[in-house]
Design a protein around this motif. Structure first.
Motif, PDB file in Angstrom:
ATOM      1  N   GLN A 137     -16.559   1.891  -9.497  1.00  0.00           N
ATOM      2  CA  GLN A 137     -15.914   0.676  -8.995  1.00  0.00           C
ATOM      3  C   GLN A 137     -16.690  -0.563  -9.437  1.00  0.00           C
ATOM      4  O   GLN A 137     -16.100  -1.598  -9.784  1.00  0.00           O
ATOM      5  CB  GLN A 137     -15.828   0.721  -7.474  1.00  0.00           C
TER       6      GLN A 137
ATOM      7  N   LYS B 182     -10.693  -9.862  -5.441  1.00  0.00           N
ATOM      8  CA  LYS B 182      -9.242 -10.042  -5.312  1.00  0.00           C
ATOM      9  C   LYS B 182      -8.868 -11.407  -4.763  1.00  0.00           C
ATOM     10  O   LYS B 182      -7.770 -11.610  -4.263  1.00  0.00           O
ATOM     11  CB  LYS B 182      -8.662  -8.930  -4.439  1.00  0.00           C
TER      12      LYS B 182
ATOM     13  N   LYS C  99     -15.535  -3.912 -11.662  1.00  0.00           N
ATOM     14  CA  LYS C  99     -15.767  -5.282 -11.202  1.00  0.00           C
ATOM     15  C   LYS C  99     -16.593  -6.079 -12.212  1.00  0.00           C
ATOM     16  O   LYS C  99     -16.310  -7.260 -12.465  1.00  0.00           O
ATOM     17  CB  LYS C  99     -16.479  -5.272  -9.844  1.00  0.00           C
TER      18      LYS C  99
ATOM     19  N   ASP D   9     -15.981  -9.322  -3.165  1.00  0.00           N
ATOM     20  CA  ASP D   9     -14.538  -9.166  -3.325  1.00  0.00           C
ATOM     21  C   ASP D   9     -14.102  -9.773  -4.658  1.00  0.00           C
ATOM     22  O   ASP D   9     -14.525 -10.876  -5.009  1.00  0.00           O
ATOM     23  CB  ASP D   9     -13.809  -9.876  -2.178  1.00  0.00           C
TER      24      ASP D   9
ATOM     25  N   ILE E 178      -6.556  -2.575 -10.031  1.00  0.00           N
ATOM     26  CA  ILE E 178      -7.887  -1.991  -9.851  1.00  0.00           C
ATOM     27  C   ILE E 178      -7.790  -0.469  -9.815  1.00  0.00           C
ATOM     28  O   ILE E 178      -8.617   0.243 -10.416  1.00  0.00           O
ATOM     29  CB  ILE E 178      -8.550  -2.544  -8.578  1.00  0.00           C
ATOM     30  N   ASN E 179      -6.792   0.058  -9.122  1.00  0.00           N
ATOM     31  CA  ASN E 179      -6.599   1.513  -9.077  1.00  0.00           C
ATOM     32  C   ASN E 179      -6.336   2.077 -10.470  1.00  0.00           C
ATOM     33  O   ASN E 179      -6.905   3.101 -10.861  1.00  0.00           O
ATOM     34  CB  ASN E 179      -5.439   1.865  -8.157  1.00  0.00           C
TER      35      ASN E 179
ATOM     36  N   GLU F 267      -7.056   9.618  -8.178  1.00  0.00           N
ATOM     37  CA  GLU F 267      -7.245   8.337  -7.486  1.00  0.00           C
ATOM     38  C   GLU F 267      -7.922   8.520  -6.139  1.00  0.00           C
ATOM     39  O   GLU F 267      -8.618   7.626  -5.658  1.00  0.00           O
ATOM     40  CB  GLU F 267      -5.903   7.613  -7.304  1.00  0.00           C
TER      41      GLU F 267
ATOM     42  N   ILE G  47       2.197   1.666  -3.597  1.00  0.00           N
ATOM     43  CA  ILE G  47       1.113   2.089  -4.491  1.00  0.00           C
ATOM     44  C   ILE G  47       0.828   3.577  -4.312  1.00  0.00           C
ATOM     45  O   ILE G  47       0.676   4.331  -5.277  1.00  0.00           O
ATOM     46  CB  ILE G  47      -0.156   1.249  -4.236  1.00  0.00           C
TER      47      ILE G  47
ATOM     48  N   LEU H  87       0.831  -1.211   0.000  1.00  0.00           N
ATOM     49  CA  LEU H  87       0.000   0.000   0.000  1.00  0.00           C
ATOM     50  C   LEU H  87       0.862   1.257   0.000  1.00  0.00           C
ATOM     51  O   LEU H  87       0.532   2.266  -0.646  1.00  0.00           O
ATOM     52  CB  LEU H  87      -0.923  -0.017   1.220  1.00  0.00           C
TER      53      LEU H  87
ATOM     54  N   ALA I 245      -3.126  -7.035  -7.617  1.00  0.00           N
ATOM     55  CA  ALA I 245      -4.572  -6.850  -7.770  1.00  0.00           C
ATOM     56  C   ALA I 245      -5.002  -5.431  -7.426  1.00  0.00           C
ATOM     57  O   ALA I 245      -5.718  -4.787  -8.204  1.00  0.00           O
ATOM     58  CB  ALA I 245      -5.319  -7.866  -6.904  1.00  0.00           C
ATOM     59  N   GLN I 246      -4.590  -4.922  -6.279  1.00  0.00           N
ATOM     60  CA  GLN I 246      -5.040  -3.582  -5.875  1.00  0.00           C
ATOM     61  C   GLN I 246      -4.499  -2.506  -6.803  1.00  0.00           C
ATOM     62  O   GLN I 246      -5.207  -1.573  -7.184  1.00  0.00           O
ATOM     63  CB  GLN I 246      -4.611  -3.289  -4.434  1.00  0.00           C
TER      64      GLN I 246
END
Length: 494
Positions: free
Chosen positions: A338, A409, A342, A407, A432-433, A328, A133, A130, A428-429
């Protein structure tokens, strides 16, 4: 003559042994295999289509013989959970068939063990934590806004000309990943060569499917194929890597890029040059392709479903407004955006079959035996389109993710775009961002339509390990914001 007779006897014996092997094990049902080739000649170019059709006939777990190699394909969320969670330890190795991945010294294609754990930990700390990122957030925003400006400038020159979205998406995804990994964007010539090499790998001539998968014929492959094309390609890839990556002088920047950390470990003899090259190649190819693919599918769906596009834009207008561009930091306040991301990942996972797993020992899945050495595929696309999991599964309806918290992820086995378990995608995160940021800016800054009837958009999938649109999406864009935002984005964006 004696040699030919010996070869024929060898083939017959091997075929008989394969037949006995099928009868000995209580393996899952599947389409009857043919002599020598198994089910290879029955497979459609898009393997997921064949696997899904056979699952309708034989059940959610099937056996497919690729020559002499047994493959087991699971197409339900319950069985995916068995493979990726309950039997994860026995099935977390990689089945490597393509010659580009034979040694498994990189991250994606290595077997699970100390080497894999070391590389994954390194990638997570340097790229996907995190903290990491967040530290590169401004860089991602700058690249996305540069893409917005490029589209706008093209519209200024000809606002009737369709936008080939894939060109912009591929460039921005590669720019973001390359700056993250090697601290710079590629020169146009370097980027063009990289894309050409990646494309070449998907159609490199070499061993035929029969020779790839039929064990007893591999020793005779030199009769039918040549290594010249393969060796030439690998030399080309290595030369590109040395010039575009290793030829750079690193250090002195505000932030240390990923390759600097790798080179420091190489100097300490903790990583080989082959592993450094493999890791960088993994990050560049996986990161750039998959994000661009998902955004293109999402845009195609929203052009076909203008009400969805309108809902996203209304949300963006309410949260972001018309005096700045999206950043972001807005994403948590954009639940419908979001949900669109997905839904695109559910309906169009970029790797529809997930990468192949390999059984390190005989295991039980769904009441059947999966012998040691079997290749195991999880049909992620079929699971995401399973009517047992989703109402009207082929309908693009982001609202389903607002109605139920889901979820994507790796914790909910109904939707697995990033896999799950020990081999879950560590990015993954970050992905997605990136997708949310790029998609949000495209929809906030422009309205999108098509010059042809919406129902005529070609939604056919191009066969391959990753799932591109067969026909690149072309769309008509019109600007939605004041002109100065597009031209002076660096000053106007927060």
């Amino acid at each position: 003559m004696d040699f030919l007779l010996f070869s024929l006897v060898t083939i017959i014996i091997a075929a008989v042994m394969q037949h006995l092997r099928r009868r000995r094990f209580n393996i899952p049902p599947g389409p009857p295999p043919h002599f020598l080739v198994g089910n290879l000649n029955q497979l459609k170019p898009q393997w997921t289509q064949s696997f899904s059709e056979w699952s309708q006939t034989y059940g959610p777990i099937i056996s497919v013989w690729l020559g002499s190699q047994l493959s087991v394909v699971v197409s339900s969320s319950d069985l995916a959970k068995q493979v990726l969670r309950h039997k994860d330890y026995q099935l977390c190795n990689r089945q490597r068939t393509a010659r580009m991945t034979q040694n498994g010294s990189d991250l994606i294609w290595s077997d699970y063990g100390q080497h894999y754990v070391k590389l994954r930990k390194l990638c997570t700390l340097e790229l996907f934590s995190l903290k990491s990122i967040e530290s590169f957030r401004s860089m991602r925003e700058m690249e996305v806004r540069s893409m917005v400006r490029s589209i706008f400038m093209d519209l200024m020159s000809d606002d009737k000309k369709p936008v080939m979205l894939r060109n912009y998406l591929s460039s921005v995804a590669l720019n973001i990943v390359s700056r993250l990994v090697i601290g710079k964007t590629f020169e146009p010539k370097e980027g063009k060569e990289f894309k050409s090499i990646v494309e070449k790998e998907t159609r490199l001539p070499g061993a035929t499917k029969l020779l790839d998968y039929t064990v007893w014929l591999k020793r005779f492959s030199s009769w039918f194929t040549s290594d010249k094309a393969f060796l030439k390609h690998m030399a080309r890839r290595k030369n590109w890597f040395k010039e575009a990556v290793m030829g750079e002088v690193y250090g002195g920047g505000e932030q240390k890029c990923f390759v600097q950390s790798l080179l420091e470990l190489k100097e300490k003899n903790e990583l080989s040059e082959e592993t450094v090259m493999g890791l960088v190649w993994n990050m560049l190819t996986a990161g750039a392709d998959t994000n661009a693919i998902t955004i293109e599918w999402a845009m195609a769906e929203m052009i076909r479903c203008p009400n969805v596009q309108e809902k996203v834009q209304n949300e963006l207008d309410s949260v972001v407004g018309s005096k700045r561009l999206m950043s972001e930091s807005d994403i948590p306040n954009l639940p419908y955006l979001q949900s669109v991301v997905k839904e695109a990942l559910r309906l169009h996972p970029p790797t529809p079959l997930m990468l192949p797993h390999k059984a390190s020992e005989t295991v039980q899945i769904g009441g059947y035996k999966v012998p040691k050495g079997t290749t195991v595929y999880v049909n992620v696309q079929a699971i995401g389109r399973d009517s047992a999991n989703w109402k009207n599964p082929y309908e693009f309806r982001p609202e389903r993710f607002l109605e139920e918290e889901t979820d994507v992820k790796g914790q909910d086995f109904r939707v697995l775009p990033f896999g799950s378990g020990r081999r879950v995608c560590p990015a993954a995160q970050l992905s997605i961002n990136m997708m949310s940021l790029a998609l949000g800016n495209l929809l906030h800054c422009f309205s999108w339509t098509t010059s042809t009837p919406r129902e005529n958009i070609d939604m056919t999938e191009k066969p391959g390990l990753v799932c591109y649109m067969k026909t690149p999406l072309q769309a008509i864009a019109s600007s939605r914001l004041p002109q100065d935002l597009y031209l002076n984005f660096s000053q106007k964006c927060i």
